[in-house]
Design a protein around this motif. Structure first.
Motif, short mmCIF file in Angstrom:
data_model
loop_
_atom_site.label_atom_id
_atom_site.label_comp_id
_atom_site.label_asym_id
_atom_site.label_seq_id
_atom_site.Cartn_x
_atom_site.Cartn_y
_atom_site.Cartn_z
N SER A 58 -2.79 -1.68 -8.55
CA SER A 58 -1.39 -1.75 -8.99
C SER A 58 -0.44 -1.28 -7.89
O SER A 58 0.69 -1.76 -7.79
N ASP A 59 -0.90 -0.33 -7.05
CA ASP A 59 -0.05 0.11 -5.92
C ASP A 59 0.17 -1.02 -4.93
O ASP A 59 1.27 -1.19 -4.39
N VAL A 60 -0.90 -1.77 -4.65
CA VAL A 60 -0.80 -2.87 -3.69
C VAL A 60 0.28 -3.85 -4.17
O VAL A 60 1.16 -4.26 -3.41
N ILE A 61 0.23 -4.18 -5.45
CA ILE A 61 1.19 -5.13 -6.00
C ILE A 61 2.60 -4.56 -5.93
O ILE A 61 3.55 -5.21 -5.48
N GLU A 62 2.73 -3.30 -6.33
CA GLU A 62 4.06 -2.70 -6.40
C GLU A 62 4.67 -2.50 -5.00
O GLU A 62 5.83 -2.83 -4.76
N LEU A 63 3.88 -1.95 -4.08
CA LEU A 63 4.43 -1.62 -2.75
C LEU A 63 4.69 -2.86 -1.92
O LEU A 63 5.64 -2.90 -1.14
N PHE A 64 3.81 -3.86 -2.03
CA PHE A 64 3.83 -4.95 -1.07
C PHE A 64 4.35 -6.27 -1.60
O PHE A 64 4.39 -7.26 -0.87
N SER A 65 4.77 -6.32 -2.89
CA SER A 65 5.19 -7.62 -3.42
C SER A 65 6.45 -8.14 -2.72
O SER A 65 6.67 -9.34 -2.65
N GLY A 66 7.26 -7.24 -2.17
CA GLY A 66 8.47 -7.69 -1.47
C GLY A 66 8.25 -7.99 0.00
O GLY A 66 9.20 -8.32 0.72
N CYS A 67 7.01 -7.88 0.48
CA CYS A 67 6.73 -8.12 1.90
C CYS A 67 6.54 -9.61 2.17
O CYS A 67 6.08 -10.35 1.31
N ASN A 68 6.89 -10.02 3.38
CA ASN A 68 6.64 -11.41 3.77
C ASN A 68 5.18 -11.63 4.13
O ASN A 68 4.65 -12.73 3.95
N VAL A 69 4.55 -10.60 4.70
CA VAL A 69 3.13 -10.66 5.06
C VAL A 69 2.54 -9.28 4.80
O VAL A 69 3.22 -8.26 4.96
N ILE A 70 1.27 -9.24 4.41
CA ILE A 70 0.56 -7.97 4.26
C ILE A 70 -0.56 -7.91 5.30
O ILE A 70 -1.27 -8.89 5.52
N VAL A 71 -0.67 -6.75 5.94
CA VAL A 71 -1.76 -6.52 6.89
C VAL A 71 -2.76 -5.56 6.25
O VAL A 71 -2.39 -4.44 5.86
N GLU A 72 -4.00 -6.00 6.15
CA GLU A 72 -5.08 -5.13 5.65
C GLU A 72 -5.60 -4.34 6.83
O GLU A 72 -6.06 -4.93 7.81
N ALA A 73 -5.50 -3.01 6.75
CA ALA A 73 -5.92 -2.17 7.88
C ALA A 73 -6.74 -0.99 7.38
O ALA A 73 -6.65 0.12 7.93
N PHE A 74 -7.53 -1.23 6.36
CA PHE A 74 -8.38 -0.17 5.82
C PHE A 74 -9.61 0.01 6.69
O PHE A 74 -9.98 -0.86 7.49
#
Lengths: 67, 199
Positions: free
Chosen positions: B94-110
């Motif tokens: 749910s954090d991923v959706i909430e924090l990043f829904s307004g982003c144009n691109v998401i970078v996975e850096a785990f």
């Protein structure tokens, strides 16, 4: 059947395989992986029921710790 | 305006989410800050340790600080025009959706494979058509030419896809830097798709 697997053409003897069968045949052995068939994510719980058939475009990604 | 200025100006409109601020995330964020990205949303729960300094974009005097705060400082020292939103948290679906829904691109850096799987499944099932750029396989040294990039729809994959971190194969600055910068390069390719320079 002929499929595309990770952007390469693959010929397989079977006419149809479940995701788990395909992973076994192609030696994808990592525990963590992501599979897409024709652009749609296949959930892990569906690996024994979802199938790959002639003409399908399959992406398998091993998830590897590190970063 | 020079071409780099035009690019920087164009990139101001975009927001990129960076999930994880270790070797991939810190280096990728810095590359995007240098070219002039408008906003970065960064998330990590960890603190900077001495062992991180062999590959992550932090400094010796930042040991003990939260990575997201140290990285925000470093980004703003490089390019004060970048707006950085820093979140000190371990991300769940749910954090991923909430924090990043307004982003144009998401970078996975785990770091962990389980977390990589979580964010890929979340973005592919709940956030389409959001582009996601992942980094997979960069431990060790040498073998430059097996590092590559490919995509499947909106999932962009950078790395060699085979080199897993282990006691014998640590993650080191050069290769993780290559993959992190490759991720930033994929982000640019996505964001600059419709960019047309003027003269």
């Amino acid at each position: 059947m002929e499929i595309i697997l990770n952007n390469r053409n693959e010929s397989l003897e079977a006419d149809q395989l479940t995701i788990n069968e395909l992973l076994a045949v192609k030696n994808f052995t990592f525990k963590m992986l992501v599979v897409k068939v024709n652009g749609e994510l296949v959930r892990r719980r569906d690996f024994d029921s979802a199938t790959v058939k002639d003409g399908d475009d399959v992406m398998v990604l091993h998830l590897i710790t590190g970063g | 305006m020079t071409l780099p200025e035009q690019i920087s100006n164009y990139l101001k409109q975009f927001t990129v989410g960076i999930a994880g601020c270790g070797g991939l995330g810190s280096n990728c964020a810095v590359a995007l800050a240098r070219v002039g990205i408008g906003r970065l949303i960064i998330a990590d729960f960890d603190i900077v340790t001495e062992q991180n300094l062999n590959r992550q974009y932090y400094f010796h005097d930042q040991i003990g600080r939260l990575k997201v705060h140290a990285l925000r400082d470093n980004i703003q020292r490089i390019n004060p025009d970048v707006v950085v939103k820093a979140f000190d948290m371990k991300l769940c679906v749910s954090d991923v959706i909430e924090l990043f829904s307004g982003c144009n691109v998401i970078v996975e850096a785990f770091d962990k494979a389980e977390m990589k799987q979580m964010i890929i499944e979340t973005v592919l099932t709940k956030m389409q058509p959001k582009p996601l750029v992942v980094g997979v396989g960069m431990a060790g040294w040498g073998k430059s030419t097996i590092i590559g990039a490919r995509n499947s729809g909106n999932l962009f994959i950078c790395g060699d896809e085979v080199s897993e971190v282990s006691d014998e194969l640590p993650v080191l600055a050069p290769r993780v830097g290559m993959v992190a910068n490759m991720q930033a390069n994929e982000v640019l390719e996505i964001l600059l798709k419709d960019f047309r320079p003027s003269n």
